[in-house]
Scaffold this motif. Structure first.
Motif, PDB file in Angstrom:
ATOM      1  N   GLU A 105       5.205   1.715  11.465  1.00 49.75           N
ATOM      2  CA  GLU A 105       4.515   2.874  12.037  1.00 49.75           C
ATOM      3  C   GLU A 105       3.098   2.548  12.163  1.00 49.75           C
ATOM      4  O   GLU A 105       2.309   2.991  13.219  1.00 49.75           O
ATOM      5  CB  GLU A 105       4.631   3.852  10.959  1.00 49.75           C
ATOM      6  N   VAL A 157      -2.371   3.400   3.691  1.00 51.02           N
ATOM      7  CA  VAL A 157      -1.900   2.920   4.965  1.00 51.02           C
ATOM      8  C   VAL A 157      -2.841   3.916   6.008  1.00 51.02           C
ATOM      9  O   VAL A 157      -3.164   3.501   6.909  1.00 51.02           O
ATOM     10  CB  VAL A 157      -0.457   3.101   5.133  1.00 51.02           C
ATOM     11  N   ASP A 158      -2.720   5.133   5.780  1.00 54.16           N
ATOM     12  CA  ASP A 158      -3.513   5.994   6.842  1.00 54.16           C
ATOM     13  C   ASP A 158      -5.053   5.660   6.737  1.00 54.16           C
ATOM     14  O   ASP A 158      -5.641   5.564   7.703  1.00 54.16           O
ATOM     15  CB  ASP A 158      -3.412   7.314   6.241  1.00 54.16           C
ATOM     16  N   MET A 194       0.734  -1.093   0.196  1.00 54.19           N
ATOM     17  CA  MET A 194      -0.060   0.064  -0.042  1.00 54.19           C
ATOM     18  C   MET A 194       0.924   1.215  -0.010  1.00 54.19           C
ATOM     19  O   MET A 194       2.034   1.227   0.701  1.00 54.19           O
ATOM     20  CB  MET A 194      -0.801  -0.142   1.169  1.00 54.19           C
ATOM     21  N   ASN A 195       0.219   2.379  -0.574  1.00 53.96           N
ATOM     22  CA  ASN A 195       1.145   3.604  -0.440  1.00 53.96           C
ATOM     23  C   ASN A 195       0.781   4.295   0.963  1.00 53.96           C
ATOM     24  O   ASN A 195      -0.205   3.956   1.559  1.00 53.96           O
ATOM     25  CB  ASN A 195       0.640   4.637  -1.574  1.00 53.96           C
ATOM     26  N   ALA A 196       1.388   5.601   0.964  1.00 57.52           N
ATOM     27  CA  ALA A 196       1.197   6.092   2.558  1.00 57.52           C
ATOM     28  C   ALA A 196      -0.382   6.487   2.776  1.00 57.52           C
ATOM     29  O   ALA A 196      -0.796   6.251   3.752  1.00 57.52           O
ATOM     30  CB  ALA A 196       1.878   7.362   2.260  1.00 57.52           C
ATOM     31  N   HIS A 215       5.033  -3.004   8.390  1.00 57.90           N
ATOM     32  CA  HIS A 215       4.878  -1.600   8.290  1.00 57.90           C
ATOM     33  C   HIS A 215       4.608  -0.977   9.931  1.00 57.90           C
ATOM     34  O   HIS A 215       3.671  -1.022  10.394  1.00 57.90           O
ATOM     35  CB  HIS A 215       3.471  -1.157   7.575  1.00 57.90           C
TER      36      HIS A 215
END
Lengths: 296, 239, 246, 309
Positions: free
Chosen positions: C206, C181-182, C176-178, C204
């Protein structure tokens, strides 16, 4: 008792030809993990090459043998190019059905060339059976058995002693790793197909020269016998293929002697079925995942 | 030596590499760090020709490798020691090494290289007729390295050689990596074991989500900082 | 809710999981992290019943489920997603959810409704799930035709549709891109608020640090640390695991 | 319609049952080379029921279907745990055993001074129900198609039902299906049972159409053909196997131009088709696309997402 020994000997002889057919099947299967139904019919096409030479040009036994092998190889490569090479990963069942369609095609092509149902095929040797004590051994059977053992030895040697064999075993073990060490997998697969067809060609020639006749039905016969012997012997095993063939031959001859031809076939299929249910890996093979399912 | 520029590789619907550029210097060890799924293995497989990139180029001393078959790439001098080793389990150690030299035709050279491998990896010599599948993980890793070396590569790609190996064995593998490099082999190394990797590397790249996010030399960042960036996250949680 | 008692899984000589004790409490999000090959995915496969255990026991709500076949574990309320997305590509988005959605609502349905299209309640529930995962407009699309991000969401939605007591997420952020992910982060939080229990495996970090209540760390098939995110982040053994041996 | 046309069309209808039977198993991911065995069992069972026991035709067909289903379930329990090729060859071995057993089987009774019943390789002659009841060839054809229509209708319902979705799930990824809580083994045996019944219905009709059956009709060729029909016509819908049968039996049989070259052309075409469309003409994507066209036409452009797809 004598009958039992005699039958076992005959079974081994006939089983040798099944083993040969299974050998070619095993090579294709090991490399592709796919089922080539038109394996038998390509051999039959080779046999028709030989028969045409024999009938129309009076070719000798060796020339006929060469023609059978060459014809089988050419049609084998045709099948590989049309039914296997273009199919993507996951389309194993499409390959199989496609090879079945080409089977139909090859059978009709044979009928177009030689329309009668049966044609004579040159005999391997003529002459009386050898008497060994109370037992009889047909000389052509003996040649067939010797041929099968020799060819199995050659295949085994080629697989374990040559660069080609090394590459082939690498592909069988893991195509990606084979790629990584520099094996050209696509080219090797075609070569393996050609080699398997050549083996089938030799097998076909020997069987037909013993039977001394050829029909278009030979294709189906060869596919079925080769397939059964391969499954009994174990997927992907060279000695297994030979052993499976011999076992099938012995079972057939004994049950034929005891109960007649129909029960012979019943027994052969029963042995196959029992092996599949009780020991899916066959005599010497393991359970190998076959790419037949149609996951997209 | 090896120049990768703007490489994009998609894996089905996943864009695994989103424009990766990096330079591997001849005679050096270059290390690639990053979390799982960053695209490190995809990069290695693309360089080796197993995966076809959407766009971008891979040049070995100026010669384009993109579009060549894996076999051609091996003969040009790039060999990959794949993740999980992928030795041929039903072949003997000797046969695995022979398979590594598949593209070569010089019999005497191959034989000489075999002896050299046995000298470097004495344990492989002891087990030369044993089936590769029966070797321990560490031995299989050595075999995979030796097999790749049999093609006489100019660049050796290694994908996680320490994966699943016990600490002592990992140390042994890294000794081998350093020794190979001392003998002049250029190495591109993908590793999870950052400590070991940073100890042997001359330069390193960090990858994250299909991109290179950092490049430098091991002294440039504190080890802790590398780990923080690569695996534990830069965003510190409260408390 | 989930109790792993000394579970182990050996593949040949490889000890993928080597005696792990782990408890997931009702209503919590437990993060499971560790270097590549440390045995995280194997644990998910053991809990969902894809592999038999080599030793140990798996208790779910106090019952030993170690020997149950995987479909029976789903019946008890254990659903999962896969590291490499696994969907029924030749079925539509709606169909992917419909069969997964086999819980309380459907057991009460009449025969005809159950086998043909589902009752209004079931329909509405699938509709809500699709809304939640922003897939409502793709309802009749074949799963294979979805984009990567949509496929990830659909997989997640399918796991939710079973209304599981325990949800096993195997690297849901992979690829997934940022921004995605959010969104995932927000969805997982929302699910905790709705009372789901989650076992989250993720590289990931974070994401894990942000959503997990507790984190367990694996290395070489063994648990080397367990605790709140901040503590784990500063744990010497964890840093050592990622660093590798000296 | 002339007699020839009626017989070709009737044949298409009957072969369709075996093709649908193989197709149903394909849906669940199994390749069977042996559906002809249940066709044979249905033919013999129904033939015996009318010709020897004097049962009415519908009851005889139903009895044949029950026999086919029972045999298929019995076969399915030991074999369905086998994978791909092993399952395919096991079904082939089973079907050949069934064929040979019919070659060996003699069970005759005297009716009006004539022996009637299965007679080994000579087959089972004088299944005269259709003659005795003065049913015209055309009417029997209509009967075949009535049964086929009901079958197809059931398939259409199946495709829309939860059961159909479950079958396709198992076919695409059995492990994943089990993780949706589906008891895969049970559904597979169930599918095998229905498939057996379907083939047997075809067999029962066949026996009464031709008035005699011979064991050799039920050889491997029939089985492999039935499998191929689904793949040629397409795996996206039950109309796929039908299309396959129509193309093979109907089109090529009736176009006399191809006489002597039929299989050369057909075989080549099929091979080429499978390169372009490995899941047949009417594959899932095409069927889905067509379905969407219809839905959009029906409900306009703004769909609100109610009701099953």
């Amino acid at each position: 008792m004598i009958d039992f020994i005699q039958n076992t000997i005959d079974g081994v002889m006939i089983g040798a030809s099944y083993g040969l057919l299974a050998l070619g099947f095993t090579v294709i299967f090991g490399v592709m993990r796919r089922l080539n139904l038109s394996y038998g019919p390509t051999i039959m096409i080779g046999a028709y090459f030989g028969t045409v030479l024999y009938l129309h040009f009076g070719a000798g036994l060796l020339a006929v043998a060469a023609a059978v092998v060459v014809g089988a190889v050419i049609s084998g490569i045709y099948v590989e190019r049309l039914c296997f090479a273009p199919m993507k990963a996951g389309a194993g069942i499409a390959s199989m059905v496609s090879s079945f369609a080409i089977w139909m095609q090859l059978e009709q092509a044979a009928v177009l060339v030689l329309p009668r149902h049966t044609y004579p095929f040159p005999p391997l040797v003529t002459g009386p059976a050898l008497e060994i004590g109370p037992l009889l051994v047909r000389p052509d059977h003996l040649i067939m058995l010797t041929g099968a053992l020799l060819l199995a030895a050659v295949v085994q040697l080629a697989l374990y002693r040559t660069r080609f064999g090394l590459g082939l075993r690498a592909v069988i073990a893991n195509p990606i790793a084979a790629n990584l060490v520099g094996v050209d997998v696509g080219r090797l697969v075609v070569l393996a197909f050609a080699a398997a067809s050549a083996i089938g060609g030799v097998a076909g020639f020997l069987v037909l020269a013993v039977d001394q006749q050829v029909t278009p039905m030979f294709g189906m016969w060869a596919t079925l016998k080769g397939l059964i012997a391969m499954m009994i012997g174990g997927l992907g095993s060279i000695p297994g293929a030979l052993l499976g063939g011999l076992l099938l031959g012995v079972v057939e001859v004994h049950s034929h002697w005891l109960f007649g031809p129909q029960v012979r076939d019943l027994f052969a299929y029963f042995v196959l079925f029992a092996f599949l249910v009780a020991r899916p890996g066959g005599l010497l093979g393991r359970t190998i995942d076959v790419e037949l399912s149609h996951r997209a | 030596m090896l120049d990768v520029s703007d490489l994009v590789t998609t894996y089905g619907k996943i864009e695994a590499l989103r424009g990766v550029s990096l330079h591997v210097e001849g005679g050096k060890i270059t290390c690639l760090l990053g979390p799982n799924g960053a695209g490190k293995t995809t990069l290695m497989m693309t360089i080796a020709g197993i995966l076809r990139p959407r766009r971008g180029s891979i040049k070995l001393e100026g010669t384009e490798l993109v579009g060549l078959s894996p076999a051609k790439i091996v003969s040009r001098g790039v060999a990959l020691v794949p993740e999980n080793r992928l030795v041929f389990p039903e072949m003997s150690v000797r046969e695995n090494l022979l398979a590594g030299a598949y593209q070569r035709r010089d019999k005497s050279g191959i034989a000489a290289d075999m002896e050299r491998m046995y000298a470097r990896f004495p344990r492989l010599k002891e087990r030369r007729e044993q089936l590769a599948g029966t070797l321990s993980g560490g031995e299989q890793q050595m075999l995979a390295v030796a097999r790749a070396l049999m093609s006489r590569p100019r660049v050796l790609l290694m994908d996680e050689p320490s994966l699943g190996l016990a600490p002592l064995v990992v140390a042994e593998i890294f000794d081998i990596v350093a020794a190979l490099n001392r003998d002049g082999t250029t190495i591109l190394l993908v590793e999870q074991n950052a400590h070991m990797a940073l100890k042997v590397a001359h330069q390193f790249f960090l990858m994250e989500q299909g991109r290179v996010t950092f490049q430098g030399t091991p002294g440039q960042l504190a080890e802790d900082e590398v780990i923080q960036r690569a695996y534990l996250g830069t965003r510190r949680v409260a408390g | 809710m989930l109790d792993l008692q000394g579970i182990a899984k050996h593949f040949g000589g490889v000890r993928a999981v080597d005696g792990v004790d782990l408890t997931v409490k009702r209503g919590e999000i437990l993060g499971l992290i560790g270097p590549n090959g440390s045995g995280k995915s194997t644990i998910v496969n053991l809990v969902s019943g894809l592999f038999p255990l080599t030793s140990g026991r798996i208790l779910f709500n106090g019952d030993d489920i170690s020997d149950l076949p995987s479909h029976a574990r789903v019946g008890l309320g254990i659903a999962r997603t896969f590291q490499n997305i696994r969907l029924f590509g030749q079925l539509s988005v709606w169909q992917n959810l419909w069969v997964a959605q086999n819980s309380r609502l459907q057991r009460q349905e009449m025969f005809f409704k159950r086998w043909f299209g589902g009752s209004a309640g079931v329909q509405a529930e699938i509709g809500r799930t699709l809304e939640f995962f922003d897939l409502a407009h793709k309802r009749d699309e074949l799963a294979a035709n979805l984009s990567f991000g949509e496929q990830r969401r659909l997989e997640f939605a399918r796991a939710i549709s079973a209304r599981p007591n325990l949800l096993l997420l195997d690297e849901p952020a992979a690829g997934m891109n940022a921004e995605e992910v959010d969104q995932l982060d927000a969805r997982i939080r929302k699910m905790r608020d709705e009372g789901f229990t989650v076992l989250l495996i993720e590289h990931h970090v974070e994401l894990v640090m942000s959503v997990a209540d507790r984190i367990a760390v694996l290395n070489f098939g063994r648990k080397i640390a367990e605790g709140p995110p901040a503590a784990v982040q500063d744990d010497a053994a964890v840093r050592e695991a990622y660093l590798g041996t000296r | 319609m002339d007699d020839y046309l009626v017989s070709v069309v009737s044949n298409i209808g009957i072969i369709s049952f075996v093709a649908l039977s193989a197709y149903l198993l394909l849906l669940t991911g199994e390749i069977s080379f042996g559906q002809q065995a249940f066709f044979a069992i249905g033919a013999y069972a129904a033939g015996i029921a009318t010709a020897m026991w004097g049962w009415p035709l519908p009851l005889a067909i139903a009895w044949g279907a029950a026999a086919g289903a029972a045999c298929a379930v019995t076969l399915g329990i030991p074999t369905l745990r086998l994978r791909g090729l092993q399952f395919a060859i096991a079904t082939l071995a089973f079907a050949e055993m069934v064929r040979i057993l019919f070659e060996l089987w003699r069970y005759q009774i005297d009716i009006d001074g004539e022996p009637v019943g299965p007679n080994g390789t000579d087959g089972f002659r004088n299944i005269r129900y259709v003659f005795d009841h003065n049913i015209e060839a055309f009417d029997f054809m209509m009967l075949i198609y009535a049964v086929l229509a009901v079958t197809l209708g059931s398939f259409m319902l199946l495709e829309r039902s939860r059961l159909g979705v479950i079958f396709r799930m198992i076919g695409e990824d059995a492990t994943l299906a089990s993780l949706q809580g589906i008891a895969v083994a049970r559904y597979k045996v169930f599918a095998a049972g229905i498939a057996g019944a379907l083939a047997a219905v075809g067999g029962g009709l066949y026996a009464h159409l031709t008035t005699y059956v011979e064991p050799r009709t039920f050889d491997v060729m029939l089985g492999v053909h039935s499998l191929a029909y689904g793949l040629i016509g397409g795996l996206g819908t039950a109309l796929g196997p039908l299309l396959g049968v129509v193309i093979d039996v109907g089109l090529l049989e009736s176009v006399r131009l191809f006489a002597g070259y039929r299989m050369i052309i057909f075989g080549g075409l099929v091979a080429l088709l499978l390169i372009v469309r490995p899941r047949g003409l009417l594959d899932e994507r095409l069927v889905h696309g067509i379905g969407r066209l219809f839905r959009n036409a029906k409900s306009g452009t703004t769909r609100t997402g109610r009701g099953p797809p």
